[in-house]
Design an enzyme around this catalytic site. Structure first.
Site, mmCIF file in Angstrom:
data_model
loop_
_atom_site.group_PDB
_atom_site.id
_atom_site.type_symbol
_atom_site.label_atom_id
_atom_site.label_comp_id
_atom_site.label_asym_id
_atom_site.label_seq_id
_atom_site.Cartn_x
_atom_site.Cartn_y
_atom_site.Cartn_z
ATOM 1 N N ARG A 18 0.843 -1.204 0.000
ATOM 2 C CA ARG A 18 0.000 0.000 0.000
ATOM 3 C C ARG A 18 0.883 1.261 0.000
ATOM 4 O O ARG A 18 2.107 1.173 0.123
ATOM 5 C CB ARG A 18 -0.934 0.021 1.205
ATOM 6 C CG ARG A 18 -0.205 0.086 2.530
ATOM 7 C CD ARG A 18 -1.167 -0.021 3.676
ATOM 8 N NE ARG A 18 -0.760 0.818 4.779
ATOM 9 C CZ ARG A 18 -1.216 0.696 6.019
ATOM 10 N NH1 ARG A 18 -2.117 -0.204 6.294
ATOM 11 N NH2 ARG A 18 -0.789 1.509 6.969
ATOM 12 N N ASN A 152 9.877 16.737 14.712
ATOM 13 C CA ASN A 152 8.442 17.030 14.680
ATOM 14 C C ASN A 152 7.855 16.742 16.054
ATOM 15 O O ASN A 152 8.060 15.642 16.583
ATOM 16 C CB ASN A 152 7.753 16.157 13.612
ATOM 17 C CG ASN A 152 6.375 16.669 13.262
ATOM 18 O OD1 ASN A 152 6.054 17.834 13.470
ATOM 19 N ND2 ASN A 152 5.549 15.789 12.735
ATOM 20 N N TYR A 158 9.682 8.361 15.887
ATOM 21 C CA TYR A 158 9.753 8.296 14.412
ATOM 22 C C TYR A 158 10.886 9.169 13.864
ATOM 23 O O TYR A 158 11.671 8.737 13.015
ATOM 24 C CB TYR A 158 8.403 8.736 13.865
ATOM 25 C CG TYR A 158 8.238 8.696 12.370
ATOM 26 C CD1 TYR A 158 8.053 7.490 11.691
ATOM 27 C CD2 TYR A 158 8.222 9.879 11.620
ATOM 28 C CE1 TYR A 158 7.861 7.464 10.316
ATOM 29 C CE2 TYR A 158 8.023 9.862 10.252
ATOM 30 C CZ TYR A 158 7.853 8.648 9.602
ATOM 31 O OH TYR A 158 7.660 8.636 8.230
ATOM 32 N N ALA A 161 14.253 7.592 14.578
ATOM 33 C CA ALA A 161 14.518 6.463 13.678
ATOM 34 C C ALA A 161 14.899 6.971 12.291
ATOM 35 O O ALA A 161 15.843 6.468 11.671
ATOM 36 C CB ALA A 161 13.290 5.553 13.597
HETATM 37 N N1 LIG Z 1 3.086 9.264 4.018
HETATM 38 C C1 LIG Z 1 3.947 10.215 4.299
HETATM 39 O O1 LIG Z 1 3.600 11.403 4.339
HETATM 40 C C2 LIG Z 1 5.389 9.891 4.536
HETATM 41 C C3 LIG Z 1 6.263 10.955 4.737
HETATM 42 C C4 LIG Z 1 7.608 10.695 4.947
HETATM 43 C C5 LIG Z 1 8.067 9.397 4.965
HETATM 44 N N2 LIG Z 1 7.196 8.369 4.778
HETATM 45 C C6 LIG Z 1 7.753 7.016 4.836
HETATM 46 O O2 LIG Z 1 7.402 6.315 3.657
HETATM 47 C C7 LIG Z 1 7.321 4.917 3.939
HETATM 48 C C8 LIG Z 1 5.976 4.398 3.472
HETATM 49 O O3 LIG Z 1 4.953 5.108 4.148
HETATM 50 P P1 LIG Z 1 3.433 5.141 3.694
HETATM 51 O O4 LIG Z 1 2.951 6.513 3.894
HETATM 52 O O5 LIG Z 1 3.261 4.469 2.399
HETATM 53 O O6 LIG Z 1 2.816 4.265 4.883
HETATM 54 P P2 LIG Z 1 1.706 3.131 4.909
HETATM 55 O O7 LIG Z 1 1.313 3.015 6.341
HETATM 56 O O8 LIG Z 1 0.656 3.373 3.890
HETATM 57 O O9 LIG Z 1 2.533 1.844 4.469
HETATM 58 C C9 LIG Z 1 3.567 1.323 5.254
HETATM 59 C C10 LIG Z 1 3.951 -0.038 4.736
HETATM 60 O O10 LIG Z 1 4.910 -0.619 5.640
HETATM 61 C C11 LIG Z 1 4.517 -1.929 5.958
HETATM 62 N N3 LIG Z 1 4.988 -2.319 7.289
HETATM 63 C C12 LIG Z 1 4.760 -1.686 8.458
HETATM 64 N N4 LIG Z 1 5.331 -2.372 9.460
HETATM 65 C C13 LIG Z 1 5.940 -3.452 8.904
HETATM 66 C C14 LIG Z 1 6.692 -4.532 9.418
HETATM 67 N N5 LIG Z 1 6.963 -4.667 10.728
HETATM 68 N N6 LIG Z 1 7.152 -5.454 8.556
HETATM 69 C C15 LIG Z 1 6.898 -5.365 7.238
HETATM 70 N N7 LIG Z 1 6.194 -4.362 6.680
HETATM 71 C C16 LIG Z 1 5.712 -3.424 7.522
HETATM 72 C C17 LIG Z 1 2.999 -1.912 5.875
HETATM 73 O O11 LIG Z 1 2.492 -3.234 5.697
HETATM 74 C C18 LIG Z 1 2.768 -1.010 4.671
HETATM 75 O O12 LIG Z 1 2.855 -1.752 3.470
HETATM 76 C C19 LIG Z 1 7.539 4.775 5.433
HETATM 77 O O13 LIG Z 1 8.889 4.436 5.680
HETATM 78 C C20 LIG Z 1 7.241 6.155 5.960
HETATM 79 O O14 LIG Z 1 7.891 6.411 7.164
HETATM 80 C C21 LIG Z 1 5.863 8.584 4.578
#
Ligand SMILES: NC(=O)c1ccc[n+]([C@@H]2O[C@H](COP(=O)([O-])OP(=O)(O)OC[C@H]3O[C@@H](n4cnc5c(N)ncnc54)[C@H](O)[C@@H]3O)[C@@H](O)[C@H]2O)c1
Length: 250
Positions: A18, A152, A158, A161
């Site tokens: 996703r 933040n 977060y 990390a």
């Molecule tokens: N959405 C944002 O605004 C944003 C901003 C900055 C960084 N990010 C980073 O982008 C990446 C993806 O985020 P997103 O927004 O698509 O989030 P999301 O929550 O939609 O998806 C996260 C994905 O990580 C997987 N996941 C979580 N824990 C897991 C585990 N223990 N083992 C295996 N898979 C695991 C979930 O199944 C999912 O597919 C993340 O690293 C997030 O920190 C997102």
């Protein structure tokens, strides 16, 4: 949309069922790669994406992996190398948030976020480094966040990390550059996914007011940058953090 040609490449993507990970998987498959992606829960969602990609002529395999479990991650990378014959790139995308002000943040919420967002990346990089070094070629792309640079309120776990991920990216880039393995970090700002869906309209409005472009990114605007870091077009870049944030951090 196709940007780069990844025909014949074998690429591993964590958290590919996703959000940003799904966009990365769809894009890399459309660009010709054979992608091995992980899902953690919701196998039916992974299966739906996989069948859509296959119908469009792409090659993808989804495997269940928990990135905070070293054996699970090791097994994933071994499966990629065994089934794919090699591993050209690893995209560490899986991540979680467990937000709260520090006074209310439990040790478990701290640990879970560090285990998934940082230690999980260490496990995956460690497992992928050997085959990449033996191949004398490889790319690792870590998905960070601009909060790893700026901090933040409500996200000490977060942001710590994600800040750690920058150190990991730069140290590993130094370790592996001589073997032709390059390591970079893409740091998104605000992206429309399930992760940001949890925010209130007020929180979103406050974010947007600080973004020069006044909007969120779509997941594919992150995926296209990941694709660049895997492509030959980025062959002289390692150890970098590229903010993809509409101008938020500059
Ligand atoms: N959405 C944002 O605004 C944003 C901003 C900055 C960084 N990010 C980073 O982008 C990446 C993806 O985020 P997103 O927004 O698509 O989030 P999301 O929550 O939609 O998806 C996260 C994905 O990580 C997987 N996941 C979580 N824990 C897991 C585990 N223990 N083992 C295996 N898979 C695991 C979930 O199944 C999912 O597919 C993340 O690293 C997030 O920190 C997102």
């Amino acid at each position: 949309m196709k940007t780069f040609d990844h025909s014949g490449k074998v690429i591993a993507v964590t958290g590919g069922s996703r959000g940003i990970g799904e966009a990365i998987v769809r894009r890399l498959c459309a660009e010709g790669a054979s992608v091995f992606a992980t899902f953690n829960s919701a196998p039916e969602r992974a299966e739906k994406i996989a069948s859509e990609i296959r119908e469009a002529g792409g090659t993808v395999t989804y495997l269940q992996v928990n990135v905070s479990d070293e054996e699970s991650v090791k097994g994933f990378i071994e499966a990629v190398v065994t089934q794919g014959g090699r591993i050209d790139a690893l995209v560490n995308n899986a991540g979680i948030t467990k937000d709260g002000l520090i006074m209310r943040m439990s040790g478990k919420d701290w640990q879970d976020v560090v285990d998934t967002n940082l230690t999980g990346v260490f496990y995956a990089c460690k497992a992928a480094a050997r085959p990449m070094m033996q191949q004398r070629t490889g790319r690792i792309v870590n998905i960070g966040s601009i909060v790893g640079l700026q901090g933040n309120a409500g996200q000490v776990n977060y942001s710590s990390a994600k800040a750690g991920l920058i150190g990991l990216t730069r140290s590993l880039a130094r370790e592996l550059a001589s073997r032709n393995v390059f390591v970079n970090c893409v740091a998104p700002g605000f992206v429309e996914t399930d992760m940001t869906e949890k925010l209130t309209e007020e929180q979103k409005a406050s974010f947007f007011s600080n973004i020069p472009m006044k909007r969120a990114a779509g997941p594919d605007e992150i995926a296209s940058v990941v694709s660049f870091f895997i492509a030959p077009e980025s062959s002289y870049i390692t150890g970098q953090v590229l903010n993809v944030d509409g101008g938020l951090a500059m």
